[in-house]
Write an enzyme that holds these catalytic residues in place. Sequence first.
Site, PDB file in Angstrom:
ATOM      1  N   LYS A 189       3.294  -8.793  11.003  1.00  0.00           N
ATOM      2  CA  LYS A 189       2.687  -8.890   9.665  1.00  0.00           C
ATOM      3  C   LYS A 189       3.094 -10.176   8.960  1.00  0.00           C
ATOM      4  O   LYS A 189       4.279 -10.451   8.769  1.00  0.00           O
ATOM      5  CB  LYS A 189       3.103  -7.682   8.826  1.00  0.00           C
ATOM      6  CG  LYS A 189       2.448  -7.639   7.449  1.00  0.00           C
ATOM      7  CD  LYS A 189       2.728  -6.313   6.768  1.00  0.00           C
ATOM      8  CE  LYS A 189       2.166  -6.267   5.361  1.00  0.00           C
ATOM      9  NZ  LYS A 189       2.332  -4.937   4.740  1.00  0.00           N
ATOM     10  N   ARG A 226      -1.958   2.226  14.445  1.00  0.00           N
ATOM     11  CA  ARG A 226      -1.064   1.685  15.463  1.00  0.00           C
ATOM     12  C   ARG A 226      -1.838   1.441  16.735  1.00  0.00           C
ATOM     13  O   ARG A 226      -2.807   2.166  17.035  1.00  0.00           O
ATOM     14  CB  ARG A 226       0.078   2.674  15.761  1.00  0.00           C
ATOM     15  CG  ARG A 226       0.981   2.999  14.584  1.00  0.00           C
ATOM     16  CD  ARG A 226       1.980   1.864  14.329  1.00  0.00           C
ATOM     17  NE  ARG A 226       2.938   2.221  13.286  1.00  0.00           N
ATOM     18  CZ  ARG A 226       2.766   1.945  11.999  1.00  0.00           C
ATOM     19  NH1 ARG A 226       1.676   1.357  11.597  1.00  0.00           N
ATOM     20  NH2 ARG A 226       3.692   2.284  11.124  1.00  0.00           N
ATOM     21  N   ARG A 274       0.836  -1.201   0.000  1.00  0.00           N
ATOM     22  CA  ARG A 274       0.000   0.000   0.000  1.00  0.00           C
ATOM     23  C   ARG A 274       0.869   1.248   0.000  1.00  0.00           C
ATOM     24  O   ARG A 274       1.973   1.259   0.490  1.00  0.00           O
ATOM     25  CB  ARG A 274      -0.887   0.010   1.264  1.00  0.00           C
ATOM     26  CG  ARG A 274      -2.175  -0.747   1.075  1.00  0.00           C
ATOM     27  CD  ARG A 274      -3.220  -0.441   2.131  1.00  0.00           C
ATOM     28  NE  ARG A 274      -2.730   0.017   3.418  1.00  0.00           N
ATOM     29  CZ  ARG A 274      -3.128   1.134   4.002  1.00  0.00           C
ATOM     30  NH1 ARG A 274      -3.973   1.935   3.410  1.00  0.00           N
ATOM     31  NH2 ARG A 274      -2.668   1.457   5.194  1.00  0.00           N
TER      32      ARG A 274
END
Length: 264
Positions: free
Chosen positions: A123, A258, A59
């Site tokens: 991730k 976050r 992204r």
Amino acid sequence: MNHLSASAISAHCATSASHVAIEVVAETGSTNADLLARIDSLTGPLLRIAENQTAGRGRAGRSWLSAPGAALMFSLAWRFKGPLHNMSGLPMAVGVALAETICSLGVPVQIKWPNDLLRDGAKLAGILVETQTDKNDGAIWAVIGAGINLLMPDELEAQIGREVAAAPWLAQMERNQLMAALLSRLAAVLAEFDDTGFAPFVERWNALHAWQGKEVILLDDGAVLQQGRAAGVDAIGRLLLDTPQGQVEVLSGDISLRLSGDQA
């Protein structure tokens, strides 16, 4: 490490993906860029998967770094009835499809809004959805790119510069079967999404939400845009935040989410 094969992937696919054409290449810059360049000549859905991508993108134009064989990287071009404003929840629906598949294969994952897949808070996979209008008939095409970390060599993690997850259990699977499982669920979800939009997926997404009920902050280029308690997503895929001023909806943009207190 077994090699990817279009015929082997196709042989393992469920009926939902039987109409998807499949291409396997040894190396390319970006499978998303490859498919976007061919939209006007496509006649149906096409999966393009590369053993290695040299210019993979995440992204906001970020680079997606990987080592050959360490990740499963693919893009799927899919034609939608449209119109474009119906597509807002598509990245979240894709996240549901991939997360549900990976969970079903024995690797528990969750989704970070809008559509990163996390394992133990780090991730594991990224998703990039890009849309384009067909010049011939005005149909909306989406190119859905995904990169799933199977193995994470130490030197690659150092190059990325932050903690990332891997799924060695999936790495032990026959990769054509793994790709077929992902494609089958994804094709079923995309067909449903084209008929219904995102609304039927809200509960499925919220059940996989990594930060449900947790205090989060939204950053735009380092500046705090909003903070509050994450309350899931709505029927068009907006993130809902409970704040002292009431509930607010956040549309996906070039922003970073976050956990509160975690600025990394």
